[in-house]
Design an enzyme around this catalytic site. Structure first.
Site, mmCIF file in Angstrom:
data_model
loop_
_atom_site.group_PDB
_atom_site.id
_atom_site.type_symbol
_atom_site.label_atom_id
_atom_site.label_comp_id
_atom_site.label_asym_id
_atom_site.label_seq_id
_atom_site.Cartn_x
_atom_site.Cartn_y
_atom_site.Cartn_z
ATOM 1 N N ALA A 69 54.053 -58.787 69.902
ATOM 2 C CA ALA A 69 53.565 -57.693 71.235
ATOM 3 C C ALA A 69 53.812 -58.366 72.283
ATOM 4 C CB ALA A 69 52.172 -57.634 70.998
ATOM 5 N N ARG A 107 62.410 -54.498 82.057
ATOM 6 C CA ARG A 107 63.309 -53.565 82.045
ATOM 7 C C ARG A 107 63.087 -52.541 83.306
ATOM 8 N NH1 ARG A 107 62.729 -52.960 76.186
ATOM 9 N NH2 ARG A 107 64.086 -54.500 75.534
ATOM 10 N N GLU A 152 53.096 -69.583 75.523
ATOM 11 C CA GLU A 152 53.037 -69.659 73.817
ATOM 12 C C GLU A 152 52.659 -70.911 73.505
ATOM 13 O OE1 GLU A 152 53.148 -69.636 70.372
ATOM 14 O OE2 GLU A 152 53.081 -67.695 71.170
ATOM 15 N N SER A 203 59.094 -64.559 69.682
ATOM 16 C CA SER A 203 59.950 -63.407 69.063
ATOM 17 C C SER A 203 60.305 -63.562 67.531
ATOM 18 C CB SER A 203 61.158 -62.878 70.085
ATOM 19 O OG SER A 203 60.300 -62.631 71.213
ATOM 20 N N CYS A 229 56.845 -61.880 59.177
ATOM 21 C CA CYS A 229 57.026 -61.126 57.922
ATOM 22 C C CYS A 229 58.081 -61.636 56.939
ATOM 23 C CB CYS A 229 57.353 -59.587 58.197
ATOM 24 S SG CYS A 229 56.171 -58.883 59.137
ATOM 25 N N VAL A 289 46.649 -71.285 76.354
ATOM 26 C CA VAL A 289 45.735 -70.749 77.220
ATOM 27 C C VAL A 289 44.265 -71.028 76.603
ATOM 28 C CG1 VAL A 289 44.771 -68.616 78.384
ATOM 29 C CG2 VAL A 289 47.269 -69.108 78.223
ATOM 30 N N ASP A 331 48.364 -58.324 66.631
ATOM 31 C CA ASP A 331 47.307 -58.599 65.487
ATOM 32 C C ASP A 331 45.915 -59.209 66.015
ATOM 33 O OD1 ASP A 331 49.541 -58.293 63.971
ATOM 34 O OD2 ASP A 331 49.572 -60.478 63.128
ATOM 35 N N ASN A 352 55.250 -54.474 67.827
ATOM 36 C CA ASN A 352 56.330 -54.157 68.588
ATOM 37 C C ASN A 352 56.115 -53.019 69.173
ATOM 38 O OD1 ASN A 352 58.419 -56.098 68.163
ATOM 39 N ND2 ASN A 352 57.820 -56.056 66.166
ATOM 40 N N TYR A 397 68.051 -34.339 47.367
ATOM 41 C CA TYR A 397 68.059 -34.382 46.051
ATOM 42 C C TYR A 397 69.511 -34.551 45.419
ATOM 43 C CZ TYR A 397 68.939 -33.041 41.282
ATOM 44 O OH TYR A 397 69.502 -33.002 39.952
#
Length: 461
Positions: free
Chosen positions: A18, A28, A41, A47, A51, A88, A293, A315, A436
């Site tokens: 996030a 951007r 961090e 990044s 998972c 932090v 999270d 994300n 199908y």
């Protein structure tokens, strides 16, 4: 305008999905001459895919760096002032500044902000158990955790592993340890593994895990972790038994990491996660956003806030936050609660509400379960698939789908996720024009077979 020579400063707390997608998206939209971006961090990495850790531990993903989407150097090359190994320790909301401490040196200083993003993530639930901090006991939240576990596995004298908890992480780690040649016991306090499924569907997962040679111990609490003379873990104890262990993996789930936010007086929900508006702004704070999270999200099916720590949402949150912090406009409407997993070749999928979720919010429902196959029955490789569907009484609105089966089961749940988002009834679903051909599904897709049965049941009641 702010005090930084006409340019604003965006401070990001937390450098994973996030936080860094927010930083990247803001960059951007606004160049460094307009917007300075500082990101803190406390770990070594940014990044990365948490998972993917079970698949790296199990060997399916060869290298740790395969799990890193963007390196610190790549972020810095885009004029993001990223400070690794910096934690932090305090948010001063009134003074618009954060206090950060260098993990190595202990040196601390304040950094002021015009805009703040809180992306502090989650922390693994570490039970207050005697011995839970012993060498050989591992959580798997970060790449550092994954590396530490791999080191233990390669050094372990014996080959016995105990996994505590049978949610996604527990089940995926059990498979990873089997793949590494360990004997695996899973101790789970629920009546079946995968409590995100109803117990009747969890039973199918239980059976499959035992088929892989995993010992499942359900309905049992771990009371302590026993250590040997060398101080390392040697067994996991429950009220009734001891399970020898050369390594223990905690897969009990996570809680939002919101101690900083709580101390700063920011609004938290019933699950301990930050509460935001649709633009992911922290409620009541114009220049603070939060995502990933550490937040609670709206469940579109139940209409209530829920805690769903998943990388997909993190994300999306980052994209929304970065757009808004960069002067654009975006919203995150909520989730329907979709998740998939696997244990070896058994695929496990769910979306929407379980029976107990529907009861808790006061929805009355019909539940149906069907058995079908992944392909036309005569086509080679067709395998059984069980689909459970919940529909609201009287209205027939779809409330939830759970699928357990072999190949082709997991991604079928996406049909349910779209139907839930569009608020379709099970009757409407029976008319869906799904793809199908015999190699892909029977003429009536398993999800549609379940929808037909649910529609008949709703009509009959």
């Amino acid at each position: 305008m702010s005090m930084h020579q006409g340019r604003e400063r965006l401070v990001v707390v937390g450098g994973d999905a996030a936080g860094m997608s927010a930083a990247s998206q803001a960059r951007r939209l606004k160049g460094p001459e307009e917007l300075e971006i500082v990101a803190f961090e406390r770990g070594h990495f940014t990044s990365f895919s948490a998972c993917g850790i079970p698949y790296w531990v199990g060997g399916a993903v060869p290298e740790r760096d395969d799990l890193i989407a963007r390196t610190p150097e790549e972020h810095r090359a885009r004029d993001i002032d990223l400070r690794l190994r910096t934690e932090v320790t305090e948010l001063d909301v009134a003074g618009q500044r954060v206090r950060a401490r260098d993990v190595e040196s202990g040196a601390a200083s304040w950094t002021s902000y015009d805009k703040l993003v809180i992306a502090t993530g989650a922390r693994p639930v570490r039970p207050e158990l005697p011995g839970a901090d012993a060498p050989g006991v591992h959580g798997v939240q970060t790449l550092d955790d994954g590396q530490a576990l791999i080191d233990t596995l390669s050094r372990a004298k014996g080959r016995r592993a105990v996994v505590v908890g049978a949610g996604y992480i527990g089940v995926e780690m059990a498979e990873a340890l089997i793949d590494r040649g360990f004997e695996v016991t899973v101790v789970n306090r629920g009546e079946q593994p995968m409590s995100t499924l109803d117990p009747d569907m969890g039973r199918l997962v239980h059976r499959a895990m035992e088929g892989l040679g995993i010992t499942m111990v359900n309905g049992t609490e771990v009371t302590k972790i026993l250590t040997g003379a060398d101080g390392r873990v040697r067994a996991v104890a429950t009220q009734h038994a001891e399970y020898p262990a050369d390594v223990v993996v905690l897969g009990i789930g996570v809680r939002p990491e919101t101690a900083l936010a709580r101390a700063a007086g920011l609004p938290l929900g019933a699950h301990g996660g930050l509460l935001t508006d649709l633009a992911m702004r922290v409620r009541g704070h114009e220049n603070i956003w939060a995502g990933g999270d550490c937040v609670e999200v709206l469940n579109l099916v139940s209409g209530q806030e829920q805690y769903v720590p998943l990388g997909t949402h993190a994300n999306k949150h980052g994209q929304v936050i970065g757009t808004n912090a960069g002067g654009g406009y975006a919203t995150f409407p909520g989730v329907v609660g979709t998740a998939v997993s696997k244990v070896c070749d058994l695929e496990i999928a769910r979306t929407g509400l379980r029976e107990k979720d529907a009861r808790r919010v006061g929805l009355e429902f019909e539940a149906v379960t069907i058995e079908s196959t992944s392909r036309a029955g005569y086509y080679p490789g067709a395998s059984p698939m069980t689909v459970k569907m919940l529909a609201e009484r009287r209205t027939g609105r779809l409330l939830g789908v759970q699928i357990v089966g072999r190949e082709g089961a997991a991604k079928r749940v996406d049909i349910g996720a779209v139907a839930l988002t569009a608020r379709l009834t099970v009757e409407q679903m029976t008319a869906l024009d799904l793809g199908y051909a015999p190699p892909f599904s029977p003429v009536w897709d398993p999800v549609l077979v379940a929808a037909r049965k649910a529609a008949r049941t709703v009509r009959g009641s």
